[in-house]
Design a protein around this motif. Structure first.
Motif, PDB file in Angstrom:
ATOM      1  N   PHE A 106       0.836  -1.209   0.000  1.00  0.00           N
ATOM      2  CA  PHE A 106       0.000   0.000   0.000  1.00  0.00           C
ATOM      3  C   PHE A 106       0.867   1.254   0.000  1.00  0.00           C
ATOM      4  O   PHE A 106       0.583   2.218  -0.725  1.00  0.00           O
ATOM      5  CB  PHE A 106      -0.932  -0.013   1.211  1.00  0.00           C
ATOM      6  N   ASP A 107       1.924   1.260   0.810  1.00  0.00           N
ATOM      7  CA  ASP A 107       2.828   2.412   0.845  1.00  0.00           C
ATOM      8  C   ASP A 107       3.406   2.705  -0.538  1.00  0.00           C
ATOM      9  O   ASP A 107       3.431   3.855  -0.995  1.00  0.00           O
ATOM     10  CB  ASP A 107       3.979   2.168   1.827  1.00  0.00           C
ATOM     11  N   TRP A 108       3.879   1.671  -1.203  1.00  0.00           N
ATOM     12  CA  TRP A 108       4.514   1.858  -2.503  1.00  0.00           C
ATOM     13  C   TRP A 108       3.500   2.286  -3.559  1.00  0.00           C
ATOM     14  O   TRP A 108       3.799   3.161  -4.382  1.00  0.00           O
ATOM     15  CB  TRP A 108       5.220   0.582  -2.938  1.00  0.00           C
ATOM     16  N   SER A 135       1.618  13.938   1.511  1.00  0.00           N
ATOM     17  CA  SER A 135       2.492  13.877   2.686  1.00  0.00           C
ATOM     18  C   SER A 135       2.255  12.646   3.555  1.00  0.00           C
ATOM     19  O   SER A 135       2.996  12.415   4.509  1.00  0.00           O
ATOM     20  CB  SER A 135       2.311  15.136   3.541  1.00  0.00           C
ATOM     21  N   ALA A 136       1.256  11.836   3.220  1.00  0.00           N
ATOM     22  CA  ALA A 136       0.884  10.710   4.086  1.00  0.00           C
ATOM     23  C   ALA A 136       2.022   9.727   4.368  1.00  0.00           C
ATOM     24  O   ALA A 136       2.261   9.376   5.531  1.00  0.00           O
ATOM     25  CB  ALA A 136      -0.323   9.978   3.507  1.00  0.00           C
ATOM     26  N   PRO A 137       2.760   9.239   3.359  1.00  0.00           N
ATOM     27  CA  PRO A 137       3.852   8.305   3.692  1.00  0.00           C
ATOM     28  C   PRO A 137       4.915   8.928   4.590  1.00  0.00           C
ATOM     29  O   PRO A 137       5.538   8.225   5.394  1.00  0.00           O
ATOM     30  CB  PRO A 137       4.427   7.951   2.312  1.00  0.00           C
ATOM     31  N   LEU A 138       5.123  10.241   4.483  1.00  0.00           N
ATOM     32  CA  LEU A 138       6.069  10.912   5.376  1.00  0.00           C
ATOM     33  C   LEU A 138       5.557  10.896   6.811  1.00  0.00           C
ATOM     34  O   LEU A 138       6.345  10.803   7.760  1.00  0.00           O
ATOM     35  CB  LEU A 138       6.300  12.355   4.921  1.00  0.00           C
ATOM     36  N   PHE A 143      17.087  10.295   8.502  1.00  0.00           N
ATOM     37  CA  PHE A 143      17.089  10.237   7.049  1.00  0.00           C
ATOM     38  C   PHE A 143      18.310   9.456   6.577  1.00  0.00           C
ATOM     39  O   PHE A 143      19.427   9.724   7.011  1.00  0.00           O
ATOM     40  CB  PHE A 143      17.144  11.648   6.456  1.00  0.00           C
ATOM     41  N   PRO A 144      18.127   8.518   5.662  1.00  0.00           N
ATOM     42  CA  PRO A 144      19.296   7.811   5.120  1.00  0.00           C
ATOM     43  C   PRO A 144      20.109   8.733   4.228  1.00  0.00           C
ATOM     44  O   PRO A 144      19.595   9.726   3.687  1.00  0.00           O
ATOM     45  CB  PRO A 144      18.668   6.663   4.322  1.00  0.00           C
ATOM     46  N   LYS A 179       9.632  -0.279  11.025  1.00  0.00           N
ATOM     47  CA  LYS A 179       9.138  -0.664   9.706  1.00  0.00           C
ATOM     48  C   LYS A 179       8.708   0.536   8.861  1.00  0.00           C
ATOM     49  O   LYS A 179       7.696   0.491   8.161  1.00  0.00           O
ATOM     50  CB  LYS A 179       7.983  -1.675   9.826  1.00  0.00           C
ATOM     51  N   ILE A 180       9.451   1.626   8.956  1.00  0.00           N
ATOM     52  CA  ILE A 180       9.209   2.773   8.097  1.00  0.00           C
ATOM     53  C   ILE A 180       9.887   2.514   6.768  1.00  0.00           C
ATOM     54  O   ILE A 180      11.084   2.215   6.717  1.00  0.00           O
ATOM     55  CB  ILE A 180       9.739   4.070   8.740  1.00  0.00           C
ATOM     56  N   HIS A 181       9.145   2.593   5.701  1.00  0.00           N
ATOM     57  CA  HIS A 181       9.699   2.348   4.385  1.00  0.00           C
ATOM     58  C   HIS A 181      10.382   3.630   3.906  1.00  0.00           C
ATOM     59  O   HIS A 181       9.731   4.651   3.654  1.00  0.00           O
ATOM     60  CB  HIS A 181       8.601   1.909   3.427  1.00  0.00           C
ATOM     61  N   LYS A 182      11.679   3.581   3.771  1.00  0.00           N
ATOM     62  CA  LYS A 182      12.477   4.787   3.585  1.00  0.00           C
ATOM     63  C   LYS A 182      12.181   5.510   2.278  1.00  0.00           C
ATOM     64  O   LYS A 182      11.993   6.731   2.263  1.00  0.00           O
ATOM     65  CB  LYS A 182      13.964   4.436   3.672  1.00  0.00           C
TER      66      LYS A 182
END
Length: 338
Positions: A14-16, A137-140, A224-225, A149-152
């Motif tokens: 869903f995130d992707w 901005s939702a995924p942020l 942040f990576p 489990k935050i998808h970077k």
């Protein structure tokens, strides 16, 4: 079926999908902006290919969210908790967008198609932009609500889309769009140096405030990576320069500045992100960005700005970023690290 408590859990797919569709939507905004810039005479109706890209992105994002809502409700979640918590804000943003879309059609029928800066200040366009910023901005927002489990990549792309959405609506105050420091730009727009100087400083202050506000709020909750800021700034420079077809060199400017900011951030984070380190980051991040920006203009063009002006503009960016830290990290406050 047993009623479940809490919010529906997030999932990777869903995130992707969400960041893909919202990115499609954001690309449509800039594509429409490109059409308004280069094909003005053909835009006498709302029914254009460029609007089709924009609105199809909206519909795809809306369909994805509604499907997720329906699916999770079927698993026993209450309707008001059938989305992951960070996507509830996006759902309300979609409501605004779906009000603003038909409203925009009515507005155009009543008052005609906007021209130039009017398109950025039309009430229905502002409603679409405000709702759109909430959505992309939702995924942020995951960095506030997920302990792990935050998808970077979705989070970084969400930050990019948010900054691009705000930058699009404030493109008349965007330093990559209106380089008032450059002599050729002043000449082509027939602007007095004093007016151009004031507008150039305003560009720097506004962009610094927006970029640093989002950044400083985010780093309280997430590391942040490396490469994040290079990605965010480069995508923004690419979008704004491609839309207007000018100053492509700023894409390289943004990339170089972004890499340097990534290095600064990694160094600051290694020092435990204490209050004084955040102040340093807030001051030197915009200084790095606008030093690179000024050097670019000095290399590719001439400038009527004296050293007092162009060096002072860099100092002002650092002061603006430093002051922004006090909104996000008040004196005596700490920083949350995962």
């Amino acid at each position: 079926m047993e009623q479940k408590t809490g919010y529906a859990p997030a999932n990777n797919i869903f995130d992707w999908l969400f960041v893909f569709f919202s990115g499609w939507w954001t690309a449509g905004v800039f594509l429409d902006g490109w059409a308004h810039t280069h094909l003005e005479s053909t835009l006498e109706t709302i029914f254009t290919p460029w609007h089709a890209v924009f609105y199809s992105g909206i519909l795809a994002t809306g369909a994805l969210v509604l499907f997720e809502l329906w699916k999770n409700h079927g698993k026993g979640y209450n309707w008001n908790r059938s989305l992951p918590r960070e996507y509830i804000f996006a759902f309300y943003g979609l409501i605004l967008v779906f009000i603003g879309g038909p409203g925009d059609l009515i507005w155009h029928e009543l008052f005609g198609i906007e021209v130039g800066i009017e398109a950025l200040l039309s009430p229905t366009h502002i409603l679409l932009a405000f709702g759109g910023a909430m959505v992309v901005s939702a995924p942020l927002h995951a960095i506030w609500y997920r302990s792990s489990k935050i998808h970077k990549i979705p989070a970084i792309l969400s930050f990019s889309c948010l900054l691009m959405t705000l930058g699009f609506m404030l493109q008349f105050l965007h330093p990559f769009n209106f380089p008032w420091m450059a002599q050729s730009f002043l000449n082509s727009n027939h602007i007095n140096i004093n007016w151009g100087g004031g507008l150039g400083i305003a560009n720097i202050i506004v962009f610094t405030g927006i970029f640093m506000g989002i950044t400083l709020a985010s780093i309280r909750h997430w590391k942040f990576p490396f490469g994040s800021f290079a990605t965010i700034l480069t995508l923004n420079a690419f979008a704004i320069t491609m839309m207007h077809g000018e100053y492509y060199i700023f894409i390289l400017t943004a990339l170089i500045a972004g890499i340097l900011i990534d290095i600064l951030y990694q160094k600051v984070y290694a020092l435990s992100l204490k209050e004084r380190h955040i102040r340093i980051f807030g001051i030197f991040t915009p200084i790095i960005l606008f030093t690179t920006y000024v050097i670019t203009i000095l290399l590719i063009d001439t400038t009527p700005w004296s050293i007092h002006m162009w060096l002072g503009s860099i100092v002002i960016s650092g002061i603006t970023g430093g002051l922004m830290t006090y909104l996000v990290v008040p004196p005596g406050d700490g920083i949350t690290r995962d």
